[in-house]
Design an enzyme around this catalytic site. Structure first.
Site, PDB file in Angstrom:
ATOM      1  N   ARG A 164       0.825  -1.222   0.000  1.00 55.31           N
ATOM      2  CA  ARG A 164       0.000   0.000   0.000  1.00 55.31           C
ATOM      3  C   ARG A 164       0.858   1.271   0.000  1.00 55.31           C
ATOM      4  O   ARG A 164       0.443   2.296   0.555  1.00 55.31           O
ATOM      5  CB  ARG A 164      -0.959   0.028   1.207  1.00 55.31           C
ATOM      6  CG  ARG A 164      -1.939  -1.135   1.286  1.00 55.31           C
ATOM      7  CD  ARG A 164      -2.944  -1.084   0.141  1.00 55.31           C
ATOM      8  NE  ARG A 164      -4.059  -1.967   0.392  1.00 55.31           N
ATOM      9  CZ  ARG A 164      -4.081  -3.272   0.060  1.00 55.31           C
ATOM     10  NH1 ARG A 164      -3.050  -3.808  -0.574  1.00 55.31           N
ATOM     11  NH2 ARG A 164      -5.148  -4.007   0.326  1.00 55.31           N
ATOM     12  N   SER A 236     -10.623  -1.069   3.511  1.00 60.31           N
ATOM     13  CA  SER A 236      -9.955  -1.456   4.764  1.00 60.31           C
ATOM     14  C   SER A 236      -9.599  -0.198   5.538  1.00 60.31           C
ATOM     15  O   SER A 236      -8.967   0.709   5.002  1.00 60.31           O
ATOM     16  CB  SER A 236      -8.667  -2.223   4.475  1.00 60.31           C
ATOM     17  OG  SER A 236      -8.944  -3.399   3.777  1.00 60.31           O
ATOM     18  N   GLU A 332      -5.325   2.864   7.283  1.00 58.29           N
ATOM     19  CA  GLU A 332      -4.995   2.622   5.879  1.00 58.29           C
ATOM     20  C   GLU A 332      -5.369   3.822   5.011  1.00 58.29           C
ATOM     21  O   GLU A 332      -4.539   4.297   4.239  1.00 58.29           O
ATOM     22  CB  GLU A 332      -5.676   1.340   5.413  1.00 58.29           C
ATOM     23  CG  GLU A 332      -4.920   0.615   4.307  1.00 58.29           C
ATOM     24  CD  GLU A 332      -5.577   0.820   2.974  1.00 58.29           C
ATOM     25  OE1 GLU A 332      -4.945   0.530   1.960  1.00 58.29           O
ATOM     26  OE2 GLU A 332      -6.734   1.280   2.947  1.00 58.29           O
TER      27      GLU A 332
HETATM   28  N1  EPU Z   1     -11.453 -12.020   9.480  1.00 55.86           N
HETATM   29  C1  EPU Z   1     -12.242 -12.274  10.599  1.00 55.86           C
HETATM   30  N2  EPU Z   1     -13.214 -11.369  10.924  1.00 55.86           N
HETATM   31  C2  EPU Z   1     -13.428 -10.239  10.205  1.00 55.86           C
HETATM   32  C3  EPU Z   1     -12.621  -9.990   9.074  1.00 55.86           C
HETATM   33  C4  EPU Z   1     -11.629 -10.889   8.728  1.00 55.86           C
HETATM   34  O1  EPU Z   1     -12.083 -13.273  11.305  1.00 55.86           O
HETATM   35  O2  EPU Z   1     -14.331  -9.484  10.568  1.00 55.86           O
HETATM   36  C5  EPU Z   1     -10.435 -13.016   9.107  1.00 55.86           C
HETATM   37  C6  EPU Z   1     -10.852 -13.747   7.813  1.00 55.86           C
HETATM   38  O3  EPU Z   1     -11.644 -14.854   8.109  1.00 55.86           O
HETATM   39  C7  EPU Z   1      -9.517 -14.146   7.226  1.00 55.86           C
HETATM   40  C8  EPU Z   1      -8.603 -13.005   7.657  1.00 55.86           C
HETATM   41  O4  EPU Z   1      -9.231 -12.343   8.762  1.00 55.86           O
HETATM   42  O5  EPU Z   1      -9.043 -15.319   7.816  1.00 55.86           O
HETATM   43  C9  EPU Z   1      -8.319 -12.023   6.528  1.00 55.86           C
HETATM   44  O6  EPU Z   1      -9.546 -11.471   6.046  1.00 55.86           O
HETATM   45  P1  EPU Z   1      -9.793 -11.190   4.477  1.00 55.86           P
HETATM   46  O7  EPU Z   1      -9.370 -12.354   3.692  1.00 55.86           O
HETATM   47  O8  EPU Z   1     -11.178 -10.693   4.320  1.00 55.86           O
HETATM   48  O9  EPU Z   1      -8.745 -10.067   4.073  1.00 55.86           O
HETATM   49  P2  EPU Z   1      -8.252  -8.800   4.867  1.00 55.86           P
HETATM   50  O10 EPU Z   1      -6.907  -9.020   5.445  1.00 55.86           O
HETATM   51  O11 EPU Z   1      -9.320  -8.431   5.828  1.00 55.86           O
HETATM   52  C10 EPU Z   1      -7.042  -7.695   2.782  1.00 55.86           C
HETATM   53  C11 EPU Z   1      -6.962  -6.351   2.152  1.00 55.86           C
HETATM   54  C12 EPU Z   1      -8.235  -6.068   1.336  1.00 55.86           C
HETATM   55  C13 EPU Z   1      -8.352  -7.137   0.262  1.00 55.86           C
HETATM   56  C14 EPU Z   1      -8.378  -8.521   0.957  1.00 55.86           C
HETATM   57  C15 EPU Z   1      -8.366  -9.673  -0.023  1.00 55.86           C
HETATM   58  C16 EPU Z   1      -5.590  -4.929   3.596  1.00 55.86           C
HETATM   59  C17 EPU Z   1      -5.567  -3.839   4.606  1.00 55.86           C
HETATM   60  N3  EPU Z   1      -6.800  -5.320   3.186  1.00 55.86           N
HETATM   61  O12 EPU Z   1      -8.151  -7.682   3.698  1.00 55.86           O
HETATM   62  O13 EPU Z   1      -8.077  -4.791   0.697  1.00 55.86           O
HETATM   63  O14 EPU Z   1      -9.537  -6.967  -0.505  1.00 55.86           O
HETATM   64  O15 EPU Z   1      -7.195  -8.684   1.790  1.00 55.86           O
HETATM   65  O16 EPU Z   1      -7.104  -9.779  -0.603  1.00 55.86           O
HETATM   66  O17 EPU Z   1      -4.534  -5.402   3.191  1.00 55.86           O
HETATM   67  C18 EPU Z   1      -8.529  -2.450   0.929  1.00 55.86           C
HETATM   68  O18 EPU Z   1      -7.298  -2.289   0.910  1.00 55.86           O
HETATM   69  O19 EPU Z   1      -9.320  -1.485   1.044  1.00 55.86           O
HETATM   70  C19 EPU Z   1      -9.056  -3.815   0.856  1.00 55.86           C
HETATM   71  C20 EPU Z   1     -10.362  -4.068   0.920  1.00 55.86           C
END
Ligand code: EPU
Length: 343
Positions: A164, A236, A332
């Site tokens: 990012r 995010s 972020e």
């Molecule tokens: N999780 C939970 N509870 C929640 C949310 C997430 O337990 O309320 C757990 C999920 O089950 C999973 C892990 O946390 O095991 C990661 O969650 P997820 O796969 O949804 O991805 P993320 O880390 O929350 C990142 C990016 C997103 C991108 C997704 C998919 C960042 C800050 N965010 O989210 O990017 O779409 O991966 O690759 O790196 C953005 O930057 O605005 C954004 C949406």
């Protein structure tokens, strides 16, 4: 060119906070941008260049000039039997670019489907999702220098991309405005299905295509992420924190199933959404600002959120996560002004 005075930014930030800017200017080409930047009155005021405002949190009125590009267009600049270099105007909506590439069967950005925002901001932010980051497909980035008024082309290495981040995020170091983005796309795509939910959605298909990936990404995103047109948000709200292996091991004793992603230097990246969720904060609301009930990493505007609501909610989240896990979350989206930022 368009120039407005005392202009509401409600439709220029996807969190839809009710703030105003003293001046708002839009330009259609580099000449107009040069004219704005050379203007003596303009040079005395604070200025900020924005995209679609999908990664910005305006928490106070802006006493300066907000500048926005209207440089559009998606063209094939060069191609070979295997590759296409696509030249894109910075104001092109990012997902229109993905749709254009996917509809021609060109691979590289299908995992980045349905991300709100504009192409220029995507290049500044190094957007990433489902195992792909924009830097993986950037050929070069064309810019306009705000101090010398000269165009410059950055190779992908010169952009200094990281999670990012890019050289363009730090205006002190690099006063460049992105005007065009050049992407290197593949005519014989190799799909990136490392992200487990994506692999699960696509795995059953005999020979999946970039269109299948785009469709699966759409389904996954809709199940977790709110559409900013329906519910104001800035994607995010926190970066995923990186901590030492020892610190992670201590947390894992209590939570063996905690998701973690090993980094090259031995540290571990955790999921901020998971941490917030474990604190029981999903759905928590202060005034009009709330933690999204399907994805704790996203804060939403229930319709009437004020900057104070967002700040109070973010303070509560950061404090609770720090108390429970000893981890400091970092925002972020960019806060404006930055001094309002909680962490
Ligand atoms: N999780 C939970 N509870 C929640 C949310 C997430 O337990 O309320 C757990 C999920 O089950 C999973 C892990 O946390 O095991 C990661 O969650 P997820 O796969 O949804 O991805 P993320 O880390 O929350 C990142 C990016 C997103 C991108 C997704 C998919 C960042 C800050 N965010 O989210 O990017 O779409 O991966 O690759 O790196 C953005 O930057 O605005 C954004 C949406």
């Amino acid at each position: 060119m368009r120039i407005e005075k005392n202009f509401s930014l409600k439709d220029h930030n996807t969190f839809h906070l009710p703030v105003c800017t003293r001046w708002f200017m839009e330009y259609d080409n580099e000449d107009e941008l040069g004219r704005i930047l050379r203007d003596e009155y303009f040079q005395e005021l604070r200025s900020l260049h924005i995209g679609a405002g999908s990664n910005l949190l305006f928490v106070a009125d802006f006493n300066g000039i907000i500048v926005h590009s209207r440089i559009r267009g998606i063209h094939v600049a060069r191609e070979t039997d295997t590759e296409v270099i696509l030249r894109i105007g910075a104001a092109e909506p990012w997902d229109d670019v993905v749709r254009y590439a996917v509809s021609r069967g060109w691979g590289g950005i299908e995992n980045l489907s349905h991300i709100p925002g504009e192409a220029g901001a995507a290049a500044v932010q190094n957007i990433g999702a489902y195992g792909v980051e924009l830097k993986d497909v950037v050929d070069s980035v064309e810019t306009f220098n705000q101090l010398t008024f000269e165009p410059h082309t950055y190779t992908v290495d010169a952009c200094q991309y990281a999670y990012r981040r890019s050289i363009f995020k730090d205006e002190q170091r690099d006063p460049h405005i992105v005007t065009h983005l050049n992407l290197r796309l593949q005519k014989r795509p190799v799909l990136h299905l490392d992200y487990a939910p994506l692999r699960d959605a696509i795995g059953a298909l005999a020979s999946p295509t970039v269109s299948d990936v785009r469709e699966a990404v759409g389904t996954i995103r809709r199940s977790k992420l709110p559409d900013p047109a329906e519910l104001g948000n800035a994607g995010s709200f926190y970066k995923n924190p990186v901590i030492t292996a020892e610190h992670a091991a201590r947390i894992q004793q209590q939570y063996p199933a905690m998701p973690s992603y090993p980094q090259a230097d031995g540290s571990l990246k955790l999921a901020a959404g998971w941490l917030i969720d474990r604190c029981g904060l999903k759905g928590r609301q202060i005034g009009g600002a709330a933690v999204h009930d399907k994805q704790a990493l996203v804060l939403v505007n229930k319709g009437s959120a004020t900057a104070a609501d967002v700040r109070a909610l973010s303070d509560l989240i950061c404090k609770t996560v720090h108390e429970k896990f000893g981890i400091t979350l970092h925002s972020e989206p960019d806060w404006l002004p930055p001094s309002f930022q909680a962490a």
